[in-house]
Enzyme design. Sequence first.
Site: not given
Ligand code: NGO
Length: 525
Positions: A337
């Site tokens: 992300e």
């Molecule tokens: C995503 C995000 C995290 C969040 C999570 C919540 C990943 C790999 N990045 O998973 O920052 O905490 O969802 O479910």
Amino acid sequence: MHRRFPSFLVSLSSFFVVFTVLFSCKTEPPARLDAQSLIPLPVSVTATDSTFELTKNTAIYVPEGNEEVKKIGQYLVDLLKVPTGLEPELKSTSQVPSGHIALTLTPGDAELGEEGYALSITAQGIQLAAAKPAGLFRGIQTLRQALPARAEADHLQKGPWLVPTGTIRDYPTYAYRGAMLDVARHFFGVDDVKRYIDLIAAYKMNALHLHLSDDQGWRIEIKSWPNLTAHGSKSAVGGAEGGFYTQEQYADLVRYAQDRYIIIVPEIDMPGHTNAALASYPELNCDGKARELYTGIEVGFSTLCTGKEITYKFVDDVVRELAALTPGPYIHLGGDESHVTKMEDYIPFVNRVQDIVQAHGKQLIGWDEVTNASLKPTSVAQFWAKAEYAKSAADRNVKLIVSPAKKAYLDMQYDSTTQYGLHWAAYIEVDSAYSWDPATMVPGVTKDHILGIEAPLWTETLAKIDEVEYMAFPRLLGLAEIGWTPASARSWDEYKVRLGNHYSRLKAKRINFYQSERVPWAKGE
Ligand code: NGO
């Protein structure tokens, strides 16, 4: 919810409970070995029609001169001591008289591999054999489940301590079977993490991935960049208290895990999810200005300045210190992300941090977005969201850890009434978390591409360890079984009965678990 019953009924029923406990447990034989509801289900179990009784005369024999096996023997003694009141003597010898427990190494038994074991229980004794010490440790977890559930209690229980007889030969399907705990959104102290390690060890998992940094907090002391913890550890989601592990505390966790044949995989998320670092050191920002500490739960707004040389000095220092604390082969550098990092900056950044990790003698793990970069075959991609990234890793012979958010994320709510957790990926009931196969999730990704499975638990909504337990249990048992047991031997209809039979075991361990209505919980046993 408590219903009110007339008091005479309550005392009558307690009379029967006491009566049954007093007069039945002496004579009640245990279920046969092949009906013991073992989780994960072993590769093969053959039952015979007798029982072994653990008594005050039972000793544990370990091979002479092998300190590592002796330590495993001591672990078994420590498990038994409190609930049974027995303290089996540890003896080192190759001559094992009957009536005892023997741990032996059979290095020639290649089929057992790194973690497999062979357990043979007769009325005269218990033989646990493995090619490697880790296999003995895993086999002890099976032996625990062959004992009555009250052997899991944290205070003295009544005997007898009967184990049904038979043989088990068992080894895992996947080499990597992990759980992840996010200690960045909310911080969890050393004792909480040790409890989590003990719980995952009981289901034969072998990796604990710690998500040690995120926008909301930095949780591991880095001596060359002290402000990361002096400042960046102070915050957590919603203004909760922050915290961090000193390197000594972290080393203690690593040792604790190692004694349970579990590696700790440290993660420092980058280049996104870095607000805590950006708040601690202005020079890591492209504009040279420190960010404010962050206590919300948005994602994707922060980035290290990928164009500055100081950023790579920072990464190198952090990885060097982490590598020195990490006996396991992996360092996880996140990579998820990074919405405000341009792709043309993201790719060379990941390539460079991969080189840094390798220069410090470790293998890189990254969330599936890192497949945008030029991954080396020793690096590992963690599939959580995008099937095409998983496929692209497999096409390049980059191994995968499989953690699809829709199935394996323990922070997803069970249903719309679950008190904690999120549901952006799915609601995941206990059957849904169990009923899938990593090797058929993504077309083009087969078992050979998969290093293993991991169950991540993100803690935006979880401030206390009993909330963590509620989300993890009982789904974690099913995910552990997916990693261990051959897919061909698994079915929800059979598994749910075994899981239901773990009711009193989970209670005895004082786990705060979700009592899903889809599981036939055996509450009376
Ligand atoms: C995503 C995000 C995290 C969040 C999570 C919540 C990943 C790999 N990045 O998973 O920052 O905490 O969802 O479910």
